[in-house]
Write a protein that holds these residues in place. Structure first.
Motif, PDB file in Angstrom:
ATOM      1  N   UNK A  22       0.838  -1.206   0.000  1.00  0.00           N
ATOM      2  CA  UNK A  22       0.000   0.000   0.000  1.00  0.00           C
ATOM      3  C   UNK A  22       0.872   1.255   0.000  1.00  0.00           C
ATOM      4  N   UNK A  23       1.924   1.275   0.822  1.00  0.00           N
ATOM      5  CA  UNK A  23       2.803   2.443   0.868  1.00  0.00           C
ATOM      6  C   UNK A  23       3.487   2.688  -0.470  1.00  0.00           C
ATOM      7  N   UNK A  24       3.955   1.633  -1.106  1.00  0.00           N
ATOM      8  CA  UNK A  24       4.596   1.781  -2.422  1.00  0.00           C
ATOM      9  C   UNK A  24       3.579   2.305  -3.434  1.00  0.00           C
ATOM     10  N   UNK A  25       2.352   1.784  -3.378  1.00  0.00           N
ATOM     11  CA  UNK A  25       1.312   2.232  -4.306  1.00  0.00           C
ATOM     12  C   UNK A  25       0.975   3.705  -4.077  1.00  0.00           C
ATOM     13  N   UNK A  26       0.795   4.094  -2.837  1.00  0.00           N
ATOM     14  CA  UNK A  26       0.478   5.491  -2.533  1.00  0.00           C
ATOM     15  C   UNK A  26       1.613   6.400  -3.000  1.00  0.00           C
ATOM     16  N   UNK A  27       2.847   6.006  -2.733  1.00  0.00           N
ATOM     17  CA  UNK A  27       3.989   6.799  -3.169  1.00  0.00           C
ATOM     18  C   UNK A  27       4.001   6.946  -4.691  1.00  0.00           C
ATOM     19  N   UNK A  28       3.750   5.855  -5.406  1.00  0.00           N
ATOM     20  CA  UNK A  28       3.716   5.909  -6.866  1.00  0.00           C
ATOM     21  C   UNK A  28       2.599   6.794  -7.392  1.00  0.00           C
ATOM     22  N   UNK A  29       1.434   6.693  -6.770  1.00  0.00           N
ATOM     23  CA  UNK A  29       0.306   7.512  -7.210  1.00  0.00           C
ATOM     24  C   UNK A  29       0.575   8.992  -6.992  1.00  0.00           C
ATOM     25  N   UNK A  30       1.196   9.330  -5.877  1.00  0.00           N
ATOM     26  CA  UNK A  30       1.464  10.731  -5.597  1.00  0.00           C
ATOM     27  C   UNK A  30       2.614  11.260  -6.462  1.00  0.00           C
ATOM     28  N   UNK A  31       3.684  10.495  -6.572  1.00  0.00           N
ATOM     29  CA  UNK A  31       4.862  10.969  -7.312  1.00  0.00           C
ATOM     30  C   UNK A  31       4.681  10.946  -8.824  1.00  0.00           C
ATOM     31  N   UNK A  32       4.038   9.870  -9.332  1.00  0.00           N
ATOM     32  CA  UNK A  32       3.992   9.666 -10.783  1.00  0.00           C
ATOM     33  C   UNK A  32       2.578   9.671 -11.365  1.00  0.00           C
ATOM     34  N   UNK A  33       1.594   9.740 -10.483  1.00  0.00           N
ATOM     35  CA  UNK A  33       0.188   9.658 -10.906  1.00  0.00           C
ATOM     36  C   UNK A  33      -0.074   8.355 -11.657  1.00  0.00           C
ATOM     37  N   UNK A  34       0.667   7.310 -11.281  1.00  0.00           N
ATOM     38  CA  UNK A  34       0.559   6.022 -11.964  1.00  0.00           C
ATOM     39  C   UNK A  34       1.198   4.958 -11.084  1.00  0.00           C
ATOM     40  N   UNK A  35       0.870   3.702 -11.365  1.00  0.00           N
ATOM     41  CA  UNK A  35       1.526   2.569 -10.716  1.00  0.00           C
ATOM     42  C   UNK A  35       2.209   1.734 -11.780  1.00  0.00           C
ATOM     43  N   UNK A  36       3.464   1.374 -11.527  1.00  0.00           N
ATOM     44  CA  UNK A  36       4.118   0.474 -12.469  1.00  0.00           C
ATOM     45  C   UNK A  36       3.575  -0.944 -12.251  1.00  0.00           C
ATOM     46  N   UNK A  37       3.905  -1.826 -13.156  1.00  0.00           N
ATOM     47  CA  UNK A  37       3.379  -3.189 -13.094  1.00  0.00           C
ATOM     48  C   UNK A  37       3.773  -3.902 -11.809  1.00  0.00           C
ATOM     49  N   UNK A  38       4.978  -3.671 -11.345  1.00  0.00           N
ATOM     50  CA  UNK A  38       5.456  -4.316 -10.122  1.00  0.00           C
ATOM     51  C   UNK A  38       4.632  -3.882  -8.907  1.00  0.00           C
ATOM     52  N   UNK A  39       4.379  -2.586  -8.785  1.00  0.00           N
ATOM     53  CA  UNK A  39       3.589  -2.079  -7.663  1.00  0.00           C
ATOM     54  C   UNK A  39       2.152  -2.585  -7.741  1.00  0.00           C
ATOM     55  N   UNK A  40       1.592  -2.598  -8.943  1.00  0.00           N
ATOM     56  CA  UNK A  40       0.220  -3.065  -9.122  1.00  0.00           C
ATOM     57  C   UNK A  40       0.098  -4.543  -8.757  1.00  0.00           C
ATOM     58  N   UNK A  41       1.052  -5.343  -9.195  1.00  0.00           N
ATOM     59  CA  UNK A  41       1.040  -6.780  -8.896  1.00  0.00           C
ATOM     60  C   UNK A  41       1.151  -7.019  -7.397  1.00  0.00           C
ATOM     61  N   UNK A  42       2.042  -6.298  -6.726  1.00  0.00           N
ATOM     62  CA  UNK A  42       2.196  -6.441  -5.275  1.00  0.00           C
ATOM     63  C   UNK A  42       0.917  -6.033  -4.550  1.00  0.00           C
ATOM     64  N   UNK A  43       0.278  -4.992  -5.004  1.00  0.00           N
ATOM     65  CA  UNK A  43      -0.958  -4.529  -4.387  1.00  0.00           C
ATOM     66  C   UNK A  43      -2.068  -5.558  -4.549  1.00  0.00           C
ATOM     67  N   UNK A  44      -2.168  -6.170  -5.735  1.00  0.00           N
ATOM     68  CA  UNK A  44      -3.227  -7.138  -6.010  1.00  0.00           C
ATOM     69  C   UNK A  44      -3.094  -8.418  -5.193  1.00  0.00           C
ATOM     70  N   UNK A  45      -1.926  -8.683  -4.637  1.00  0.00           N
ATOM     71  CA  UNK A  45      -1.764  -9.834  -3.739  1.00  0.00           C
ATOM     72  C   UNK A  45      -2.598  -9.626  -2.478  1.00  0.00           C
ATOM     73  N   UNK A  46      -2.765  -8.371  -2.070  1.00  0.00           N
ATOM     74  CA  UNK A  46      -3.398  -8.044  -0.795  1.00  0.00           C
ATOM     75  C   UNK A  46      -4.782  -7.417  -0.922  1.00  0.00           C
ATOM     76  N   UNK A  47      -5.078  -6.815  -2.066  1.00  0.00           N
ATOM     77  CA  UNK A  47      -6.354  -6.131  -2.255  1.00  0.00           C
ATOM     78  C   UNK A  47      -7.042  -6.664  -3.498  1.00  0.00           C
TER      79      UNK A  47
END
Length: 81
Positions: A22-47
């Motif tokens: 979640x922290x990596x995803x939030x950081x990506x959304x704020x910094x880049x307004x996007x999630x890379x595939x790695x962050x998205x995949x990690x997030x989908x394991x939990x959500x």
């Protein structure tokens, strides 16, 4: 203590795998307004899909709120006491 940990560059220390994703995803959304595939995949394991959408929307709402507060020069309330 948690605020200091969130602001550190080492997201892996003291957080569960879910919290890290979640922290990596939030950081990506704020910094880049996007999630890379790695962050998205990690997030989908939990959500699930719905929770991922809600997280993206929540981050966006907080960005809008922070921008509005900053633009309007709203000062924080003084501490009680």
């Amino acid at each position: 203590m948690q605020i200091e940990r969130v602001s550190s560059d080492d997201i892996g220390v003291g957080w569960s795998a879910r919290e890290q994703a979640v922290l990596v995803a939030v950081d990506g959304l704020i910094r880049h307004r996007d999630l890379d595939d790695e962050a998205w995949t990690a997030l989908r394991v939990h959500l699930d899909e719905r929770e991922c959408i809600e997280l993206c929307m929540l981050v966006g709402h907080y960005v809008v709120l922070a921008t509005t507060i900053t633009t309007l020069r709203i000062q924080p309330d003084p501490p009680p006491g």
